[in-house]
Design a protein around this motif. Structure first.
Motif, short mmCIF file in Angstrom:
data_model
loop_
_atom_site.label_atom_id
_atom_site.label_comp_id
_atom_site.label_asym_id
_atom_site.label_seq_id
_atom_site.Cartn_x
_atom_site.Cartn_y
_atom_site.Cartn_z
N MET A 67 151.96 56.96 61.67
CA MET A 67 150.59 57.25 62.11
C MET A 67 149.50 58.22 61.52
O MET A 67 150.40 59.50 61.47
CB MET A 67 150.66 57.38 63.68
CG MET A 67 151.37 56.07 64.42
SD MET A 67 150.49 54.84 64.47
CE MET A 67 149.16 55.01 65.41
N LYS B 6 157.52 53.46 61.06
CA LYS B 6 156.23 53.92 61.34
C LYS B 6 155.53 55.04 61.11
O LYS B 6 156.00 55.97 61.51
CB LYS B 6 155.72 52.89 62.80
CG LYS B 6 154.27 52.95 62.85
CD LYS B 6 154.12 52.27 64.40
CE LYS B 6 152.51 52.06 64.62
NZ LYS B 6 152.31 51.36 66.06
N TYR C 242 137.97 46.07 54.97
CA TYR C 242 136.70 46.12 55.62
C TYR C 242 135.84 45.34 54.73
O TYR C 242 135.80 45.07 53.75
CB TYR C 242 136.30 47.75 55.59
CG TYR C 242 136.09 48.27 54.49
CD1 TYR C 242 134.84 48.61 53.98
CD2 TYR C 242 137.48 49.06 53.90
CE1 TYR C 242 134.60 49.09 52.94
CE2 TYR C 242 137.00 49.63 52.63
CZ TYR C 242 135.55 49.79 52.04
OH TYR C 242 135.49 50.27 51.17
N SER D 132 150.69 50.60 53.68
CA SER D 132 149.68 50.26 54.75
C SER D 132 148.48 49.38 54.09
O SER D 132 148.46 49.46 52.81
CB SER D 132 149.06 51.39 55.23
OG SER D 132 148.24 52.22 54.51
N LYS D 133 147.95 48.30 54.67
CA LYS D 133 146.99 47.37 54.13
C LYS D 133 145.45 47.86 54.82
O LYS D 133 145.63 47.61 55.95
CB LYS D 133 147.51 45.89 54.19
CG LYS D 133 146.29 45.02 53.79
CD LYS D 133 146.65 43.64 53.76
CE LYS D 133 145.59 42.78 53.26
NZ LYS D 133 146.18 41.15 53.47
N THR D 134 144.43 47.88 54.09
CA THR D 134 143.18 48.12 54.72
C THR D 134 142.22 47.11 54.26
O THR D 134 142.09 46.83 53.00
CB THR D 134 142.62 49.69 54.32
OG1 THR D 134 143.68 50.57 54.79
CG2 THR D 134 141.33 49.90 55.07
N LYS E 192 139.18 53.60 61.18
CA LYS E 192 139.82 52.41 61.23
C LYS E 192 140.43 52.01 59.58
O LYS E 192 141.32 51.12 59.58
CB LYS E 192 138.93 51.14 61.42
CG LYS E 192 138.40 51.10 62.94
CD LYS E 192 137.67 50.05 63.12
CE LYS E 192 136.97 49.94 64.71
NZ LYS E 192 136.22 48.97 64.93
N THR E 193 139.67 52.97 58.84
CA THR E 193 140.48 52.55 57.39
C THR E 193 141.81 53.20 56.99
O THR E 193 142.46 53.02 56.17
CB THR E 193 139.50 53.09 56.30
OG1 THR E 193 138.98 54.38 56.51
CG2 THR E 193 138.15 52.41 56.38
N TYR E 194 142.10 54.17 58.34
CA TYR E 194 143.32 54.69 58.03
C TYR E 194 144.46 54.12 59.07
O TYR E 194 144.64 54.36 59.99
CB TYR E 194 143.45 56.15 58.53
CG TYR E 194 142.78 57.21 57.35
CD1 TYR E 194 143.58 57.81 56.53
CD2 TYR E 194 141.50 57.14 57.49
CE1 TYR E 194 142.80 58.78 55.45
CE2 TYR E 194 140.61 58.01 56.47
CZ TYR E 194 141.46 58.59 55.62
OH TYR E 194 141.13 59.43 54.55
N THR E 195 144.75 52.97 58.53
CA THR E 195 145.98 51.97 59.26
C THR E 195 147.13 52.55 59.28
O THR E 195 147.63 53.10 58.14
CB THR E 195 145.73 50.58 58.87
OG1 THR E 195 146.16 50.64 57.42
CG2 THR E 195 144.52 50.02 59.06
N PRO E 196 148.05 52.34 60.16
CA PRO E 196 149.67 52.79 60.22
C PRO E 196 150.40 52.33 58.87
O PRO E 196 149.95 51.30 58.60
CB PRO E 196 150.17 52.43 61.46
CG PRO E 196 148.75 52.12 62.41
CD PRO E 196 147.66 51.56 61.46
N GLU F 292 139.70 45.18 49.86
CA GLU F 292 141.24 45.21 50.29
C GLU F 292 141.84 46.23 49.45
O GLU F 292 141.67 45.92 48.15
CB GLU F 292 141.64 43.69 50.44
CG GLU F 292 143.07 43.59 50.71
CD GLU F 292 143.55 42.31 50.95
OE1 GLU F 292 143.07 41.46 51.81
OE2 GLU F 292 144.36 41.95 49.88
#
Length: 425
Positions: A379, A377, A253, A249-251, A404-408, A272
């Motif tokens: 979640m 995937k 902000y 996963s890529k985060t 939002k920082t915990y993206t799939p 990132e």
């Protein structure tokens, strides 16, 4: 003057000949049109109308039969060319056949050439296409059973002086197949091996291989096949984590920086980073959070003996709730440092400070499928940190907000992860 008159006469004669040829052509066309219209024109009375319609229907049916016969001939010619290795010629015949009848391939019964006894063996009946895989396995088994018992499970395509793999006993071949699957459950390589020949196809569908793979993944919870028809179907259809790659996963902000000295400028920084999860069939896993690009990080996660201080190791388990949702629960922590021998404790040895607490992270994920791939995937459900103080034995739990920082996390297959194996299945 005589020559001019002769030339003009020749021209007039040629024009008259062309006019006569055109008139003859027009006459033939008119006769054909009249005959065609007379055949299609309904006759007076209800009986004549019915006869005219039936005649037109018969004519149309005959045309369809002729067209289908021509398409079948072209399609079988294309199959023959393809078997002989002439791919381009086969494509040409395939195209011509499908231009005549688009679904001609579904209207052909593929038959082998007659045997010496004059008995034709049907390869695949049109009504059996719904269960193609099972029928193909049954067909191969029947073909091998009809052959001479002295023949091996597979035969060399050309004569060779070297020892062929078909000389090995079936038990040794099955052991090789277990090595192909290996302890990493590389069933993809097993499917590729089944494409070699009919005998290998049968060996790759051995229920014992797929049963062992299911027991490695789900343990005692898969002792019964219900509602699946086979162990292979269970392994392919039942939700599970994948082992031939890594979940990433890529985060990204924006973070506000410090204010400048004059108070009129404030910097903004784009942060990132990536999260990596790698699962193993024996219930172990690795978790890593780092700003490094996947091209650098993924090769380092190939082995469990990775030398990175930020990698967390732990165990996971699969759970299925009442809503048939498969979830993954894991507990990870940093690997404990091994004790240093006495002879290495000299003045040059850097001693790390003794920690008075143990940190562990509890992770909950929901497994789902997205796109064309299955189980690709994850979640986020929850993420928490457990701190246990050694002096008092007290444990403090800090739960993180799933924002939002915990993206799939999405699965990415890595070929090098299954390139080598330590032991068979």
């Amino acid at each position: 003057m005589a020559e001019g008159e002769i030339n003009s006469a020749d021209v007039l004669e040629e024009e008259e000949t062309e006019d006569s040829g055109d008139s003859d052509l027009q006459v033939e066309l008119s006769v054909f049109r009249a005959q065609w219209m007379s055949e299609l024109k309904p006759v007076s009375g209800s009986g004549g109308t019915n006869r005219g319609l039936s005649r037109a229907a018969d004519l149309k049916r005959k045309q369809e039969i002729v067209r289908e016969e021509k398409a079948r001939e072209l399609f079988l010619k294309a199959v023959e060319e393809e078997q002989n290795g002439a791919v381009y010629e086969a494509i040409k015949y395939y195209r011509r056949a499908m231009q005549l009848v688009p679904d001609i391939e579904f209207k052909i019964n593929y038959t082998r050439s007659p045997d010496p006894d004059g008995v034709d063996v049907n390869y695949m009946e049109e009504s059996e296409r719904d269960s193609e895989i099972a029928d193909l396995l049954t067909y191969f088994q029947q073909q091998l059973s009809l052959q001479d018992s002295s023949l091996k499970i597979c035969q060399p395509e050309a004569e060779t002086t070297q020892m062929h793999i078909s000389a090995l006993p079936l038990e040794v071949l099955m052991y090789i197949f277990h090595w192909v699957v290996s302890s990493d459950l590389d069933l993809r390589a097993l499917e590729q091996l089944s494409l070699v020949c009919r005998g290998f196809y049968i060996c790759a569908r051995d229920p014992e291989i797929w049963r062992s793979a299911c027991l490695r993944v789900w343990g005692r919870s898969c002792t019964k096949l219900v509602p699946f028809n086979s162990w292979r179907e269970m392994f392919l259809e039942r939700p599970r984590v994948r082992f031939d790659g890594v979940y990433i996963s890529k985060t990204t902000y924006i973070r506000q920086g410090e204010e400048s000295l004059d108070g009129f400028y404030r910097a903004w920084h784009q942060v990132e980073y990536y999260r990596y999860l790698r699962f193993f069939p024996d219930g172990q896993m690795m978790m890593l959070t780092t700003p490094e690009d996947p091209l650098i990080t993924v090769p380092r996660l190939r082995s469990r003996n990775v030398r990175m201080e930020s990698v967390l190791f732990g165990h996971y388990r699969l759970s299925q709730d009442t809503d048939n949702q498969t979830k993954v629960f894991a507990v990870v922590s940093k690997r404990k440092e091994e004790k240093v021998p006495e002879y290495q404790k000299n003045r040059y040895y850097r001693r790390s400070p003794v920690q008075d607490s143990d940190h562990s992270f509890h992770v909950g994920l929901q497994l789902s499928s997205g796109g064309r791939q299955q189980f690709n995937k994850l979640m986020w459900i929850h993420h928490s940190c457990h701190i246990t103080y050694r002096s008092t034995g007290e444990t403090v739990v800090t739960a993180f907000d799933i924002d939002k920082t915990y993206t799939p996390l999405f699965f990415a297959r890595v070929k090098s992860y299954t390139a080598f194996s330590e032991k068979p299945l």
